[in-house]
Design an enzyme around this catalytic site. Structure first.
Site, PDB file in Angstrom:
ATOM      1  N   ARG A  35       0.827  -1.217   0.000  1.00  0.00           N
ATOM      2  CA  ARG A  35       0.000   0.000   0.000  1.00  0.00           C
ATOM      3  C   ARG A  35       0.856   1.260   0.000  1.00  0.00           C
ATOM      4  O   ARG A  35       0.489   2.270   0.595  1.00  0.00           O
ATOM      5  CB  ARG A  35      -0.975   0.029   1.194  1.00  0.00           C
ATOM      6  CG  ARG A  35      -2.022  -1.083   1.147  1.00  0.00           C
ATOM      7  CD  ARG A  35      -3.189  -0.774   2.079  1.00  0.00           C
ATOM      8  NE  ARG A  35      -4.069  -1.924   2.169  1.00  0.00           N
ATOM      9  CZ  ARG A  35      -4.486  -2.478   3.301  1.00  0.00           C
ATOM     10  NH1 ARG A  35      -4.121  -1.967   4.465  1.00  0.00           N
ATOM     11  NH2 ARG A  35      -5.283  -3.523   3.291  1.00  0.00           N
ATOM     12  N   ARG A  53      -3.216   6.347   1.429  1.00  0.00           N
ATOM     13  CA  ARG A  53      -3.766   7.448   2.214  1.00  0.00           C
ATOM     14  C   ARG A  53      -2.777   8.160   3.119  1.00  0.00           C
ATOM     15  O   ARG A  53      -3.058   9.251   3.594  1.00  0.00           O
ATOM     16  CB  ARG A  53      -4.937   6.922   3.068  1.00  0.00           C
ATOM     17  CG  ARG A  53      -6.130   6.485   2.246  1.00  0.00           C
ATOM     18  CD  ARG A  53      -7.230   5.924   3.119  1.00  0.00           C
ATOM     19  NE  ARG A  53      -6.863   4.666   3.749  1.00  0.00           N
ATOM     20  CZ  ARG A  53      -7.643   3.987   4.590  1.00  0.00           C
ATOM     21  NH1 ARG A  53      -8.822   4.479   4.918  1.00  0.00           N
ATOM     22  NH2 ARG A  53      -7.237   2.839   5.102  1.00  0.00           N
ATOM     23  N   ARG A  69      -7.168  11.696  -4.747  1.00  0.00           N
ATOM     24  CA  ARG A  69      -8.401  11.013  -4.344  1.00  0.00           C
ATOM     25  C   ARG A  69      -9.569  12.009  -4.290  1.00  0.00           C
ATOM     26  O   ARG A  69     -10.690  11.711  -4.711  1.00  0.00           O
ATOM     27  CB  ARG A  69      -8.175  10.347  -2.981  1.00  0.00           C
ATOM     28  CG  ARG A  69      -9.392   9.913  -2.198  1.00  0.00           C
ATOM     29  CD  ARG A  69     -10.049   8.690  -2.779  1.00  0.00           C
ATOM     30  NE  ARG A  69     -11.099   8.217  -1.905  1.00  0.00           N
ATOM     31  CZ  ARG A  69     -12.279   8.800  -1.733  1.00  0.00           C
ATOM     32  NH1 ARG A  69     -12.555   9.918  -2.375  1.00  0.00           N
ATOM     33  NH2 ARG A  69     -13.181   8.295  -0.926  1.00  0.00           N
ATOM     34  N   TYR A  98     -15.361 -11.905   0.386  1.00  0.00           N
ATOM     35  CA  TYR A  98     -16.073 -10.645   0.145  1.00  0.00           C
ATOM     36  C   TYR A  98     -17.347 -10.874  -0.665  1.00  0.00           C
ATOM     37  O   TYR A  98     -18.374 -10.236  -0.422  1.00  0.00           O
ATOM     38  CB  TYR A  98     -15.168  -9.655  -0.601  1.00  0.00           C
ATOM     39  CG  TYR A  98     -14.068  -9.079   0.258  1.00  0.00           C
ATOM     40  CD1 TYR A  98     -14.319  -8.030   1.147  1.00  0.00           C
ATOM     41  CD2 TYR A  98     -12.774  -9.575   0.187  1.00  0.00           C
ATOM     42  CE1 TYR A  98     -13.309  -7.490   1.929  1.00  0.00           C
ATOM     43  CE2 TYR A  98     -11.749  -9.048   0.970  1.00  0.00           C
ATOM     44  CZ  TYR A  98     -12.029  -8.008   1.840  1.00  0.00           C
ATOM     45  OH  TYR A  98     -11.025  -7.484   2.622  1.00  0.00           O
ATOM     46  N   ASP A 121      -7.421  -2.409  -6.835  1.00  0.00           N
ATOM     47  CA  ASP A 121      -8.099  -3.031  -5.699  1.00  0.00           C
ATOM     48  C   ASP A 121      -8.265  -4.507  -5.999  1.00  0.00           C
ATOM     49  O   ASP A 121      -8.436  -4.890  -7.163  1.00  0.00           O
ATOM     50  CB  ASP A 121      -9.465  -2.377  -5.473  1.00  0.00           C
ATOM     51  CG  ASP A 121     -10.067  -2.771  -4.133  1.00  0.00           C
ATOM     52  OD1 ASP A 121     -10.796  -3.780  -4.086  1.00  0.00           O
ATOM     53  OD2 ASP A 121      -9.792  -2.101  -3.130  1.00  0.00           O
TER      54      ASP A 121
END
Length: 355
Positions: free
Chosen positions: A27, A31, A40, A154, A77
């Site tokens: 990652r 963020r 973003r 998921y 993703d």
């Protein structure tokens, strides 16, 4: 073909000599970087960011402008495949990813297509091509996918889960149906990863985020065998080079030996397993990637440097180690601390690679 200026990552994954231990961070485009948050915001939402090749390319490259990392990893993703299967992925602030059409019945499973990576997932392939062009041989590009079991969790749960009750119910109560779902996903993941290689990915990583919630028996039956099938089906040579494959099961330290036997080139190791022990157990069969606890990045620069040194010492002399965190970087990590890690790895690892 543009010559690769820094091939440390590819060499280390194949256990070939390197001058210093290569480092990248799970990652690393994310963020914790203010420049990521700006893009973003420009995108408006996370899904638009993922599905717009120019924006995905920009955030893939951002950490490489800040830090002398030894690899780029595609910004994407793991749930792109189920979304392309028609499950309608969406993201809610604070809730994480969710599907409007979860997979719960035999009819749901039978209706799942194997997406064409250059049609339904064209935006990912376009992003790969764009990143390769912009990198211009600076460092290799890692492509990735979620493991069939992780994607299935998921898809059946309809999003994230704490107890995995729905997916485990299907696994225990309708094992044949579960295997049918995993079959389709294994085919889809194989096609998706091979398309990434054709588009320009130079190494591949399979993220088995939720394999660690299974018993040893069920891990082999419902996760590992499908990852092994994918590894066997992957393009392993492209552009005149080997395309290394990394398998990573979070909380999977107890299964390193059977993971190494899949035919992969490297194993991701989280911080719950000592790297030296892991190396002793797998011998020279695979390279190892990891394994600093992401929370170490909250510590002082001196403590971070000490932790880096401890991990390098644990692995010991010779190639076959790619330094990384044991899982994804936390969103509140200080970018300055990441710089400390990258510099410390390159600085402190040099003695371990002297003949």
């Amino acid at each position: 073909m543009i010559e690769l200026k820094n091939d440390r990552l590819l060499r280390a994954l194949l256990r070939q000599p390197v001058d210093v231990t290569p480092v990248w961070i799970m990652r690393q485009a994310g963020r914790y970087l203010p420049e990521y948050r700006a893009v973003r915001e420009q995108a408006g939402d996370f899904k638009t960011l993922c599905t717009t090749p120019e924006l995905a390319c920009e955030v893939t490259l951002q950490p490489l402008r800040r830090f002398p990392l030894d690899a780029a990893i595609l910004f994407s993703d793991i749930l792109t495949i189920p979304d392309a299967m028609g499950l309608e992925l969406y993201f809610t602030e604070g809730e994480g990813p969710q599907f409007r059409k979860p997979v719960r019945t035999a009819a749901d499973v039978d209706a799942l297509p194997v997406p064409d990576p250059e049609v339904e997932l064209r935006y990912v392939m376009d992003a790969v091509r764009l990143v390769r062009r912009e990198l211009n041989g600076k460092v290799p590009l890692i492509g990735f996918a979620g493991s069939p079991w992780t994607l299935a969790t998921y898809m059946v749960e309809g999003g994230g889960s704490k107890d995995f009750g729905l997916v485990k119910r299907m696994m225990f109560d309708q094992p044949a149906l579960m295997h049918r779902l995993l079959d389709v996903l294994a085919d889809a993941v194989t096609a998706y990863l091979n398309a990434q290689v054709a588009a320009g990915a130079q190494a591949l990583m399979l993220f088995d985020t939720w394999g660690g919630v299974l018993t040893p028996r069920d891990y082999r039956a419902f996760s590992l065998q499908y990852m092994e099938r994918i590894v066997r089906g992957l393009t392993r040579e492209h552009e005149g080079r080997r395309v290394p494959v990394i398998l990573f099961t979070k909380n999977g330290g107890q299964w390193l030996e059977v993971m190494a036997a899949t035919g992969c080139d490297a194993l991701g190791v989280d911080w719950t397993t000592d790297l030296g022990d892991a190396r002793m157990r797998v011998g020279n069969s695979v390279a190892l990637q990891g394994n600093m606890d992401p929370s170490v990045l909250y510590a002082s620069a001196e403590r971070i440097r000490h932790e880096v040194g401890t991990i390098l010492e644990s692995y010991g002399n010779g190639s076959g180690h790619v330094f990384n965190l044991g899982h994804g970087i936390h969103q509140h990590a200080d970018p300055e601390r990441v710089a400390v890690v990258v510099d410390a790895v390159h600085d402190l690892s040099r003695p371990y690679h002297q003949a």
